[in-house]
Write a protein that holds these residues in place. Structure first.
Motif, PDB file in Angstrom:
ATOM      1  N   LEU A  66     -59.829 -25.430  49.760  1.00  0.00           N
ATOM      2  CA  LEU A  66     -59.632 -26.836  50.134  1.00  0.00           C
ATOM      3  C   LEU A  66     -60.909 -27.353  50.779  1.00  0.00           C
ATOM      4  CD1 LEU A  66     -56.164 -26.147  51.661  1.00  0.00           C
ATOM      5  CD2 LEU A  66     -56.540 -27.703  49.752  1.00  0.00           C
ATOM      6  N   HIS A  67     -61.308 -28.555  50.400  1.00  0.00           N
ATOM      7  CA  HIS A  67     -62.520 -29.161  50.950  1.00  0.00           C
ATOM      8  C   HIS A  67     -62.142 -30.505  51.558  1.00  0.00           C
ATOM      9  CE1 HIS A  67     -66.583 -30.448  51.511  1.00  0.00           C
ATOM     10  NE2 HIS A  67     -67.059 -29.329  51.000  1.00  0.00           N
ATOM     11  N   LEU A  68     -62.399 -30.667  52.859  1.00  0.00           N
ATOM     12  CA  LEU A  68     -61.940 -31.876  53.541  1.00  0.00           C
ATOM     13  C   LEU A  68     -62.961 -33.017  53.493  1.00  0.00           C
ATOM     14  CD1 LEU A  68     -60.238 -30.298  56.707  1.00  0.00           C
ATOM     15  CD2 LEU A  68     -59.388 -30.501  54.380  1.00  0.00           C
ATOM     16  N   ALA A  69     -64.204 -32.698  53.103  1.00  0.00           N
ATOM     17  CA  ALA A  69     -65.247 -33.716  52.879  1.00  0.00           C
ATOM     18  C   ALA A  69     -65.363 -34.735  54.023  1.00  0.00           C
ATOM     19  CB  ALA A  69     -64.972 -34.437  51.551  1.00  0.00           C
ATOM     20  N   VAL A  70     -65.411 -34.251  55.258  1.00  0.00           N
ATOM     21  CA  VAL A  70     -65.471 -35.209  56.386  1.00  0.00           C
ATOM     22  C   VAL A  70     -66.858 -35.830  56.555  1.00  0.00           C
ATOM     23  CG1 VAL A  70     -63.604 -34.213  57.752  1.00  0.00           C
ATOM     24  CG2 VAL A  70     -65.926 -33.424  58.113  1.00  0.00           C
ATOM     25  N   GLY A  71     -67.910 -35.088  56.295  1.00  0.00           N
ATOM     26  CA  GLY A  71     -69.268 -35.634  56.421  1.00  0.00           C
ATOM     27  C   GLY A  71     -69.684 -35.849  57.868  1.00  0.00           C
ATOM     28  N   SER A  72     -70.760 -36.628  58.044  1.00  0.00           N
ATOM     29  CA  SER A  72     -71.343 -36.819  59.379  1.00  0.00           C
ATOM     30  C   SER A  72     -70.663 -37.957  60.130  1.00  0.00           C
ATOM     31  CB  SER A  72     -72.835 -37.134  59.244  1.00  0.00           C
ATOM     32  OG  SER A  72     -73.503 -36.079  58.619  1.00  0.00           O
ATOM     33  N   GLY A  73     -70.934 -38.009  61.428  1.00  0.00           N
ATOM     34  CA  GLY A  73     -70.393 -39.072  62.288  1.00  0.00           C
ATOM     35  C   GLY A  73     -70.695 -38.718  63.726  1.00  0.00           C
ATOM     36  N   ALA A  80     -62.398 -36.172  65.200  1.00  0.00           N
ATOM     37  CA  ALA A  80     -61.110 -36.815  64.910  1.00  0.00           C
ATOM     38  C   ALA A  80     -60.794 -36.768  63.422  1.00  0.00           C
ATOM     39  CB  ALA A  80     -61.134 -38.260  65.400  1.00  0.00           C
ATOM     40  N   GLU A  81     -61.801 -36.997  62.607  1.00  0.00           N
ATOM     41  CA  GLU A  81     -61.580 -37.026  61.154  1.00  0.00           C
ATOM     42  C   GLU A  81     -61.213 -35.627  60.642  1.00  0.00           C
ATOM     43  OE1 GLU A  81     -60.767 -38.950  57.893  1.00  0.00           O
ATOM     44  OE2 GLU A  81     -61.340 -39.931  59.769  1.00  0.00           O
ATOM     45  N   ILE A  82     -61.869 -34.594  61.190  1.00  0.00           N
ATOM     46  CA  ILE A  82     -61.510 -33.222  60.800  1.00  0.00           C
ATOM     47  C   ILE A  82     -60.050 -32.967  61.195  1.00  0.00           C
ATOM     48  CG2 ILE A  82     -61.947 -30.743  61.172  1.00  0.00           C
ATOM     49  CD1 ILE A  82     -64.907 -31.568  61.806  1.00  0.00           C
ATOM     50  N   MET A  83     -59.687 -33.364  62.411  1.00  0.00           N
ATOM     51  CA  MET A  83     -58.314 -33.120  62.888  1.00  0.00           C
ATOM     52  C   MET A  83     -57.288 -33.813  61.992  1.00  0.00           C
ATOM     53  SD  MET A  83     -58.722 -33.333  67.020  1.00  0.00           S
ATOM     54  CE  MET A  83     -56.999 -32.987  67.317  1.00  0.00           C
ATOM     55  N   ARG A  84     -57.566 -35.054  61.675  1.00  0.00           N
ATOM     56  CA  ARG A  84     -56.637 -35.836  60.855  1.00  0.00           C
ATOM     57  C   ARG A  84     -56.410 -35.149  59.508  1.00  0.00           C
ATOM     58  NH1 ARG A  84     -56.150 -40.190  57.845  1.00  0.00           N
ATOM     59  NH2 ARG A  84     -58.287 -40.184  57.081  1.00  0.00           N
ATOM     60  N   ARG A  85     -57.514 -34.751  58.872  1.00  0.00           N
ATOM     61  CA  ARG A  85     -57.376 -34.163  57.531  1.00  0.00           C
ATOM     62  C   ARG A  85     -56.840 -32.730  57.595  1.00  0.00           C
ATOM     63  NH1 ARG A  85     -62.440 -36.846  54.132  1.00  0.00           N
ATOM     64  NH2 ARG A  85     -62.367 -38.797  55.268  1.00  0.00           N
ATOM     65  N   PHE A  86     -57.193 -32.011  58.653  1.00  0.00           N
ATOM     66  CA  PHE A  86     -56.761 -30.609  58.737  1.00  0.00           C
ATOM     67  C   PHE A  86     -55.265 -30.508  59.032  1.00  0.00           C
ATOM     68  CE2 PHE A  86     -56.538 -26.426  61.005  1.00  0.00           C
ATOM     69  CZ  PHE A  86     -56.845 -25.635  59.899  1.00  0.00           C
ATOM     70  N   GLU A  87     -54.718 -31.476  59.736  1.00  0.00           N
ATOM     71  CA  GLU A  87     -53.287 -31.418  60.039  1.00  0.00           C
ATOM     72  C   GLU A  87     -52.459 -31.392  58.746  1.00  0.00           C
ATOM     73  OE1 GLU A  87     -50.346 -33.373  63.249  1.00  0.00           O
ATOM     74  OE2 GLU A  87     -51.201 -34.822  61.854  1.00  0.00           O
ATOM     75  N   ALA A  88     -52.825 -32.232  57.803  1.00  0.00           N
ATOM     76  CA  ALA A  88     -52.073 -32.279  56.534  1.00  0.00           C
ATOM     77  C   ALA A  88     -52.180 -30.944  55.811  1.00  0.00           C
ATOM     78  CB  ALA A  88     -52.622 -33.405  55.669  1.00  0.00           C
ATOM     79  N   VAL A  89     -53.363 -30.337  55.866  1.00  0.00           N
ATOM     80  CA  VAL A  89     -53.584 -29.045  55.208  1.00  0.00           C
ATOM     81  C   VAL A  89     -52.703 -27.963  55.840  1.00  0.00           C
ATOM     82  CG1 VAL A  89     -55.312 -27.186  55.066  1.00  0.00           C
ATOM     83  CG2 VAL A  89     -55.917 -29.512  54.398  1.00  0.00           C
ATOM     84  N   LEU A  90     -52.665 -27.946  57.164  1.00  0.00           N
ATOM     85  CA  LEU A  90     -51.882 -26.911  57.859  1.00  0.00           C
ATOM     86  C   LEU A  90     -50.391 -27.054  57.566  1.00  0.00           C
ATOM     87  CD1 LEU A  90     -52.855 -26.121  61.540  1.00  0.00           C
ATOM     88  CD2 LEU A  90     -52.913 -24.677  59.526  1.00  0.00           C
TER      89      LEU A  90
END
Ligand code: UD1
Length: 403
Positions: A66-73, A80-90
């Motif tokens: 799985l690749h969440l493709a969050v990029g820079s920020g 926050a973006e990693i957390m948002r996308r990772f929650e759905a994955v988990l």
């Protein structure tokens, strides 16, 4: 224990995770009746080919599941973006264990999500394992230090690379039963890759075969984000660059700062080109892949860096290292290894370089840096009962003694 999820996000994560993947593959080959399922997640914190893709090839890592493709920020946006996308994955994957490595934003973001994931049907949350736990610079201005402390206090299993890590964790009130001194998976990768690294053509490509040279990396915001500081470090390198070639594969952030600050006159070639680098001076290069960099590191007369991992890698290779920082979270590289902490003043950098060029002290390899840390970690994980039981769940952060 059926399903292990391993999270990677940024360049220094890949070499720490590869030995875990290799150990799982070995287990599955040797234990056909009892295989464990691996889910490799890439957050996409690093995304350039030379900051990410090349490392998967060099380290024989499978493509991420799985690749969440969050990029820079900014730190807040990226975390926050990693957390948002990772929650759905988990929620979808329901692993028994989430393994996070190192100290980057992806490490903390995913540990935090796993620690609070809502679970229904009587299932408990996954166990959280932190690889490279316990390191402390005691400098809370470093974003990595914040990531380390918080991740350690969220984790159920803390895998430690050096003695100081155990002492730090115990002092912070983490129970002994959660702490496992296993060695260093980054060094597993060095040892497993040396033969392939020797086949790299980088020394010939750069015209460096049999030429003494130094290797430089700088990317910490504190060192490169302000012109005065960056300039001051470059001036500290001047004596060395007058007499020997210094190879400088620059992180994208550093490359951009050089242009922004008008520092190009300090370098031999324009950023982004590879050339013959045998002449004295600082030779700016694009970021290198793992094997090319390892080859350059192994044959360097001296390495100058502000990285954490390179302090350890040079210790394992017996190459003198000057760390351009005021502190290190890896004290064993100084007490037993090849590392000197130079500070960030022009004069102290000059002095540390001169000292290291004269040094001829053989380093002792730190305890358990023997290429088997990944194996020890996976053996421990496979012996765990499954998703977190009530008694495994960590105490709230506010109960912990602070550093
Ligand atoms: C991150 C880690 C740091 C680690 C370093 C190794 C955190 C807080 N920091 O810092 O501990 O030592 O990785 O490289 O997680 N960029 C690109 N391409 C990429 C990735 C980044 O151009 O593939 C540029 C972007 O301009 C970005 C900047 O580099 O804004 C910084 O990237 P970021 O991931 O925020 O932090 P690093 O400085 O790489």
């Amino acid at each position: 224990m059926n399903k292990i999820m391993i999270v990677v996000g940024a360049r220094p994560n890949f070499m720490k995770a590869a030995p875990l993947v290799a150990a799982i593959r070995r287990h599955n080959r040797n234990s056909l009746a009892n295989p464990v399922s691996l889910c490799l997640v890439h957050t996409g914190q690093h995304y350039d080919e030379m900051m990410s893709g090349a490392f998967f090839d060099d380290l024989d890592l499978p493509a991420p599941d799985l690749h969440l493709a969050v990029g820079s920020g900014s730190h807040a946006v990226q975390t926050a973006e990693i957390m948002r996308r990772f929650e759905a994955v988990l929620l979808a994957q329901e692993p028994d264990i989430v393994v996070v490595v190192g100290d980057v934003n992806s490490t903390l973001a995913c540990a935090l999500v796993a620690s609070k994931i809502p679970c229904d049907g009587g299932r408990s949350r996954p166990l959280i394992a932190h690889v490279e736990a316990g390191l402390r610079s005691f400098d809370r201005d470093m974003p990595e230090e914040v990531n380390r402390v918080l991740t350690d206090h969220l984790a159920d299993l803390l895998f430690v690379t050096e003695e100081s890590g155990m002492q730090n964790l115990l002092r912070e009130g983490i129970p002994d039963s959660k702490i496992h001194f296993v060695g260093n998976t980054m060094i597993d990768s060095v040892l497993a890759s040396l033969v392939k690294a020797e086949q790299s053509r980088i020394l010939d490509q750069l015209g460096l075969r049999r030429i003494p040279y130094s290797l430089l990396t700088l990317h910490r915001p504190a060192n490169v984000d302000q012109r005065e500081m960056f300039l001051n470090i470059l001036e500290g390198l001047q004596d060395l660059s007058n007499t020997c070639p210094i190879l400088f594969p620059a992180h994208p952030r550093t490359g951009r700062r050089i242009q922004e600050f008008g520092l190009e006159p300090f370098f031999m070639v324009p950023a982004g080109t590879k050339d013959t680098c045998a002449a004295p001076g600082i030779h700016l290069l694009e970021p290198l892949g793992y094997l090319d960099f390892l080859c350059l590191m192994k044959h360097a007369a001296l390495v100058i860096t502000d990285s954490g991992g390179i302090q350890e890698e040079t210790t394992s290779l017996g190459v003198p290292c000057v760390t351009v920082r005021k502190n290190t979270e890896r004290p064993v590289t100084v007490s037993r290894g090849t590392n000197v902490i130079a500070g960030t003043e022009e004069g102290t950098i000059r002095k540390a370089i001169a000292k290291q060029l004269l040094t001829n002290q053989p380093a002792t390899l730190p305890e358990k840096w023997d290429g088997r840390a990944g194996e020890r970690i996976i053996a421990k994980l496979l012996a765990m009962p499954g998703r977190a039981e009530e008694e495994d769940l960590v105490a709230p952060l506010s109960n912990a003694t602070s550093t």
